[in-house]
Write a protein that holds these residues in place. Structure first.
Motif, mmCIF file in Angstrom:
data_model
loop_
_atom_site.group_PDB
_atom_site.id
_atom_site.type_symbol
_atom_site.label_atom_id
_atom_site.label_comp_id
_atom_site.label_asym_id
_atom_site.label_seq_id
_atom_site.Cartn_x
_atom_site.Cartn_y
_atom_site.Cartn_z
ATOM 1 N N ALA A 167 0.819 -1.131 0.055
ATOM 2 C CA ALA A 167 -0.115 -0.113 -0.052
ATOM 3 C C ALA A 167 0.746 1.183 -0.048
ATOM 4 O O ALA A 167 1.944 1.366 0.704
ATOM 5 C CB ALA A 167 -1.084 0.085 1.000
ATOM 6 N N GLY A 168 0.601 2.067 -0.777
ATOM 7 C CA GLY A 168 1.024 3.617 -0.844
ATOM 8 C C GLY A 168 2.669 3.450 -1.259
ATOM 9 O O GLY A 168 3.252 4.396 -1.169
ATOM 10 N N LEU A 169 3.026 2.445 -1.958
ATOM 11 C CA LEU A 169 4.522 2.474 -2.429
ATOM 12 C C LEU A 169 4.744 3.364 -3.342
ATOM 13 O O LEU A 169 3.869 3.658 -4.375
ATOM 14 C CB LEU A 169 4.691 0.936 -3.086
ATOM 15 N N LYS A 170 5.829 3.954 -3.307
ATOM 16 C CA LYS A 170 6.442 4.929 -3.848
ATOM 17 C C LYS A 170 6.495 4.657 -5.637
ATOM 18 O O LYS A 170 7.111 3.644 -5.836
ATOM 19 C CB LYS A 170 7.563 5.628 -3.550
ATOM 20 N N ALA A 171 6.241 5.531 -6.287
ATOM 21 C CA ALA A 171 6.433 5.370 -7.947
ATOM 22 C C ALA A 171 7.804 4.908 -8.261
ATOM 23 O O ALA A 171 8.668 5.435 -7.324
ATOM 24 C CB ALA A 171 5.900 6.369 -8.580
ATOM 25 N N GLY A 172 8.119 4.106 -9.312
ATOM 26 C CA GLY A 172 9.475 3.936 -9.646
ATOM 27 C C GLY A 172 9.662 2.647 -10.136
ATOM 28 O O GLY A 172 8.609 1.825 -10.252
ATOM 29 N N PHE A 173 10.940 2.348 -10.446
ATOM 30 C CA PHE A 173 11.265 0.966 -11.114
ATOM 31 C C PHE A 173 11.799 -0.193 -9.941
ATOM 32 O O PHE A 173 12.393 0.406 -8.891
ATOM 33 C CB PHE A 173 12.202 1.121 -12.195
ATOM 34 N N TYR A 174 10.993 -1.190 -10.160
ATOM 35 C CA TYR A 174 11.636 -2.228 -9.182
ATOM 36 C C TYR A 174 11.614 -3.510 -9.802
ATOM 37 O O TYR A 174 11.159 -3.754 -10.840
ATOM 38 C CB TYR A 174 10.055 -2.508 -8.213
ATOM 39 N N LEU A 175 12.378 -4.393 -8.863
ATOM 40 C CA LEU A 175 12.340 -5.866 -9.206
ATOM 41 C C LEU A 175 11.722 -6.613 -8.163
ATOM 42 O O LEU A 175 11.954 -6.452 -7.023
ATOM 43 C CB LEU A 175 13.767 -6.330 -9.303
ATOM 44 N N LEU A 176 10.490 -7.455 -8.542
ATOM 45 C CA LEU A 176 9.973 -8.430 -7.850
ATOM 46 C C LEU A 176 10.781 -9.732 -7.840
ATOM 47 O O LEU A 176 10.886 -10.310 -9.004
ATOM 48 C CB LEU A 176 8.575 -8.329 -8.195
ATOM 49 N N ARG A 177 11.170 -10.232 -6.747
ATOM 50 C CA ARG A 177 12.071 -11.327 -6.887
ATOM 51 C C ARG A 177 11.218 -12.485 -6.176
ATOM 52 O O ARG A 177 11.027 -12.692 -4.999
ATOM 53 C CB ARG A 177 13.411 -11.242 -6.102
ATOM 54 N N GLY A 178 10.649 -13.307 -6.910
ATOM 55 C CA GLY A 178 10.102 -14.575 -6.557
ATOM 56 C C GLY A 178 11.121 -15.749 -6.277
ATOM 57 O O GLY A 178 11.930 -15.760 -7.069
ATOM 58 N N GLU A 179 10.801 -16.583 -5.412
ATOM 59 C CA GLU A 179 11.895 -17.422 -5.240
ATOM 60 C C GLU A 179 11.183 -18.905 -4.594
ATOM 61 O O GLU A 179 10.326 -18.741 -3.594
ATOM 62 C CB GLU A 179 12.675 -16.982 -4.076
ATOM 63 N N LEU A 180 11.618 -19.876 -5.084
ATOM 64 C CA LEU A 180 11.378 -21.283 -4.473
ATOM 65 C C LEU A 180 12.646 -21.785 -3.916
ATOM 66 O O LEU A 180 13.778 -21.741 -4.509
ATOM 67 C CB LEU A 180 11.025 -22.080 -5.611
ATOM 68 N N ILE A 181 12.473 -22.374 -2.570
ATOM 69 C CA ILE A 181 13.638 -22.980 -2.166
ATOM 70 C C ILE A 181 13.467 -24.387 -1.997
ATOM 71 O O ILE A 181 12.712 -24.961 -1.236
ATOM 72 C CB ILE A 181 14.255 -22.499 -0.979
ATOM 73 N N ALA A 182 13.853 -25.556 -2.752
ATOM 74 C CA ALA A 182 13.701 -26.794 -2.593
ATOM 75 C C ALA A 182 14.628 -27.478 -1.682
ATOM 76 O O ALA A 182 15.880 -27.359 -1.939
ATOM 77 C CB ALA A 182 13.755 -27.458 -4.064
ATOM 78 N N LEU A 183 14.147 -28.507 -0.709
ATOM 79 C CA LEU A 183 15.099 -28.807 0.422
ATOM 80 C C LEU A 183 15.070 -30.328 0.421
ATOM 81 O O LEU A 183 15.638 -30.692 1.354
ATOM 82 C CB LEU A 183 14.512 -28.298 1.618
ATOM 83 N N HIS A 184 14.551 -30.793 -0.778
ATOM 84 C CA HIS A 184 14.977 -32.168 -0.540
ATOM 85 C C HIS A 184 16.115 -33.000 -0.388
ATOM 86 O O HIS A 184 16.366 -34.052 -0.062
ATOM 87 C CB HIS A 184 14.027 -33.005 -1.734
ATOM 88 N N GLU A 185 16.986 -32.141 -0.797
ATOM 89 C CA GLU A 185 18.629 -32.621 -0.374
ATOM 90 C C GLU A 185 19.082 -31.520 0.311
ATOM 91 O O GLU A 185 20.599 -31.518 0.616
ATOM 92 C CB GLU A 185 19.563 -32.573 -1.761
ATOM 93 N N GLY A 186 18.354 -30.759 1.136
ATOM 94 C CA GLY A 186 18.991 -29.939 2.130
ATOM 95 C C GLY A 186 19.573 -30.147 3.610
ATOM 96 O O GLY A 186 20.006 -29.659 4.244
ATOM 97 N N ASP A 187 19.378 -31.754 3.650
ATOM 98 C CA ASP A 187 20.280 -32.410 4.684
ATOM 99 C C ASP A 187 21.534 -32.338 4.442
ATOM 100 O O ASP A 187 22.232 -32.372 5.382
ATOM 101 C CB ASP A 187 19.483 -33.699 5.060
ATOM 102 N N ALA A 188 22.039 -32.091 3.359
ATOM 103 C CA ALA A 188 23.305 -31.953 2.990
ATOM 104 C C ALA A 188 23.579 -30.384 2.731
ATOM 105 O O ALA A 188 22.747 -29.441 2.500
ATOM 106 C CB ALA A 188 24.069 -32.685 1.730
#
Ligand SMILES: *[C@@H]1O[C@H](CO)[C@@H](O)[C@H](O)[C@H]1NC(C)=O
Ligand SMILES: *[C@@H]1O[C@H](CO)[C@@H](O)[C@H](O)[C@H]1NC(C)=O
Ligand SMILES: [Cu+2]
Length: 329
Positions: A167-188
């Motif tokens: 809400a109310g975010l100032k006008a301008g150029f932005y990057l929206l960084r979507g991210e998935l972190i898969a952890l099926h091998e995250g025990d290592a």
């Protein structure tokens, strides 16, 4: 990359990884209106080894520039998506095709989904977390991973990730960084065993925020910088469920999403909107370019096999100032 344990991982590396692409953002809906196939999206380059570069392998080194917006994430998209504060965005993550039948991502990929917002171009500590969702149901049986935002929610929701412009975010150029972190091998940990470790799928979208908002983003985090390989949300065994007898050490069932806390200026809830018609094709031209160890290979694809036509070296170069993307003629 698929695979649950060490042996499955080794098999996956030999067979699956080289031919299997991974999920990334194919389109963005603004208040349910599709902005068109790949418009505004910094499409990750396939970062598989030649000659079969069809695998956009995950980013695994949290200290690499690739963790910011994926491989070749400094390359601008010619189009920038116009939004207003309060708009409801739907990021459309797909795997092979932009269709309802698409499998989004292999079920083995348990882990959280996150979104950050930064001015474009990013500066030191400019990425602000605006959304996160991790594990939301405990596994019922021994070694069951439970329910996770990627493998249960995003996958069953047709790959739709709901994000709302603050809400109310100032006008301008932005990057929206979507991210998935898969952890099926995250025990290592990747630094100890680079064949395994958590898998990151960041993907950036170019936004222009319109209007007369006055709210500036607070100080955030940097990519690279925000994550450490030892973070409990990155070095985490998803198969350590409540009912698991403790075979693996450390084994903790509570899951802590990595990175900073969500900014208080972000919406507490994101809204799932009904999306309208999809614009443009539902299939993409197969990748004809891939990158491995900073070498970019260009190829023509003939009958499913790649005929290499050239190579060049590549180093990410992020400008310190905003540069207007070059529109395609
Ligand atoms: C976004 O979703 C919220 C909650 O449903 C709604 O109140 C709001 O009007 C939506 N924003 C726009 C711009 O449609
Ligand atoms: C994706 O679409 C293409 C073109 O229609 C088709 O050849 C291919 O089999 C599809 N892939 C999957 C996995 O459905
Ligand atoms: Cu994978």
């Amino acid at each position: 990359m698929k695979g649950q344990g060490l042996f499955a991982a080794a098999i996956a590396l030999a067979n699956v990884e080289l031919i299997q692409a991974h999920t990334f953002i194919w389109g963005v809906y603004v208040n349910g209106v599709d902005q068109g196939l790949f418009n505004g999206i910094r499409i990750p380059a396939y970062n598989g080894p030649p000659p079969r570069g069809y695998a956009n392998s995950p980013v695994k080194d949290v200290n690499s520039i690739d963790i910011r917006c994926n491989v070749m994430g400094d390359h601008q998209n010619p189009y920038t998506i116009k939004v207003k504060p309060g708009d409801n965005l739907t990021l459309d993550w797909k795997h092979n095709n932009r269709t309802k039948a698409d499998d989004i991502i292999d079920f083995s990929h348990h882990g959280p989904i996150l979104a950050y917002l930064s001015p474009d171009p990013p500066k030191e500590n400019s990425f602000v977390k605006i959304f996160e969702k991790g594990k939301y149901e405990e596994g019922a049986t021994p070694f069951a991973p439970g329910k996770w935002a990627i493998s249960s929610e995003l996958k069953s929701n047709n790959g739709h990730m709901n994000i709302r412009i603050p809400a109310g975010l100032k006008a301008g150029f932005y990057l929206l960084r979507g991210e998935l972190i898969a952890l099926h091998e995250g025990d290592a940990r990747f630094d100890q065993n680079p064949i395994r470790g958590a898998q990151f799928y960041p993907n950036c979208v170019q936004l222009e925020v319109l209007g007369d908002g006055t709210v500036e983003l607070p100080e955030g985090v940097s990519f690279p910088g925000a994550y450490k390989v030892s973070d409990p949300g990155i070095h985490h065994d998803v198969y350590c469920s409540t009912k698991t007898t403790s075979l693996k050490v450390p084994c903790t069932t509570t899951y802590q999403i990595p990175g900073p806390t969500v900014w208080s200026g972000a919406w507490p809830d994101t809204t799932k909107v009904e999306v309208g018609a999809q614009l443009g094709p539902s299939t993409a031209t197969p990748w004809s370019r891939w990158i491995s160890k900073s070498v970019v290979t260009s190829a023509t694809i003939v009958g499913g096999s790649a005929q290499v036509i050239g190579t060049s070296t590549y180093q990410a170069s992020w400008s310190a100032n905003y540069v207007t993307p070059t529109p395609v003629a």
